[in-house]
Design a protein around this motif. Structure first.
Motif, PDB file in Angstrom:
ATOM      1  N   MET A  20     -35.259  21.488   9.795  1.00  0.00           N
ATOM      2  CA  MET A  20     -33.846  21.831   9.670  1.00  0.00           C
ATOM      3  C   MET A  20     -33.355  22.389  11.004  1.00  0.00           C
ATOM      4  O   MET A  20     -34.057  23.143  11.662  1.00  0.00           O
ATOM      5  CB  MET A  20     -33.658  22.854   8.558  1.00  0.00           C
ATOM      6  N   THR A  21     -32.167  22.013  11.380  1.00  0.00           N
ATOM      7  CA  THR A  21     -31.618  22.433  12.663  1.00  0.00           C
ATOM      8  C   THR A  21     -31.073  23.861  12.587  1.00  0.00           C
ATOM      9  O   THR A  21     -30.615  24.299  11.539  1.00  0.00           O
ATOM     10  CB  THR A  21     -30.518  21.452  13.118  1.00  0.00           C
ATOM     11  N   ASP A  22     -31.151  24.585  13.715  1.00  0.00           N
ATOM     12  CA  ASP A  22     -30.624  25.944  13.767  1.00  0.00           C
ATOM     13  C   ASP A  22     -29.104  25.940  13.739  1.00  0.00           C
ATOM     14  O   ASP A  22     -28.490  26.790  13.111  1.00  0.00           O
ATOM     15  CB  ASP A  22     -31.100  26.661  15.027  1.00  0.00           C
ATOM     16  N   ARG A  23     -28.521  24.968  14.449  1.00  0.00           N
ATOM     17  CA  ARG A  23     -27.057  24.861  14.469  1.00  0.00           C
ATOM     18  C   ARG A  23     -26.658  23.509  15.035  1.00  0.00           C
ATOM     19  O   ARG A  23     -27.450  22.815  15.668  1.00  0.00           O
ATOM     20  CB  ARG A  23     -26.434  25.973  15.288  1.00  0.00           C
ATOM     21  N   PHE A  24     -25.406  23.176  14.806  1.00  0.00           N
ATOM     22  CA  PHE A  24     -24.824  21.956  15.349  1.00  0.00           C
ATOM     23  C   PHE A  24     -23.823  22.359  16.423  1.00  0.00           C
ATOM     24  O   PHE A  24     -22.960  23.207  16.187  1.00  0.00           O
ATOM     25  CB  PHE A  24     -24.098  21.160  14.261  1.00  0.00           C
ATOM     26  N   ASP A  25     -23.950  21.748  17.601  1.00  0.00           N
ATOM     27  CA  ASP A  25     -22.986  21.987  18.669  1.00  0.00           C
ATOM     28  C   ASP A  25     -21.850  20.984  18.535  1.00  0.00           C
ATOM     29  O   ASP A  25     -22.072  19.767  18.645  1.00  0.00           O
ATOM     30  CB  ASP A  25     -23.659  21.861  20.034  1.00  0.00           C
ATOM     31  N   ILE A  26     -20.663  21.502  18.287  1.00  0.00           N
ATOM     32  CA  ILE A  26     -19.477  20.666  18.104  1.00  0.00           C
ATOM     33  C   ILE A  26     -18.571  20.844  19.310  1.00  0.00           C
ATOM     34  O   ILE A  26     -18.245  21.975  19.688  1.00  0.00           O
ATOM     35  CB  ILE A  26     -18.690  21.074  16.830  1.00  0.00           C
TER      36      ILE A  26
END
Length: 89
Positions: free
Chosen positions: A1-7
């Motif tokens: 699972m990813t820590d966060r998504f960079d948008i």
């Protein structure tokens, strides 16, 4: 699972769809870990990103540096894409 998504959100002044995109990202960010960076299309960085990503007009959305959409942002499509990325990670 990813820590966060960079948008990355490419915007322009007086853009109603940009306002909608900010609202969508705010709602989706309550369920997904988003790090949103807003860049005006009128800047050198904004123009370069838009050209590279194939963004024809604002708002442009990139997820983790990859082109996702431009124009009216679909909350449903964004949620599906983030869920898929979460599962694939």
């Amino acid at each position: 699972m990813t820590d966060r998504f960079d948008i990355t959100l490419l915007t322009q002044d007086d853009c109603a769809f940009c306002t909608v995109a900010r609202e969508v990202l705010d709602r989706v960010g309550r369920e997904f870990p988003l790090q949103v960076k807003e860049i005006p299309l009128a800047t050198d960085e904004g123009r370069a990103l838009a050209t590279t990503a194939g963004v024809l007009f604002a708002p442009g959305v990139l997820i983790d540096g990859e082109a996702f959409s431009y124009g009216r942002l679909s909350e449903r499509k964004l949620r599906r894409a983030l869920e898929k990325r979460r599962m694939d990670a």
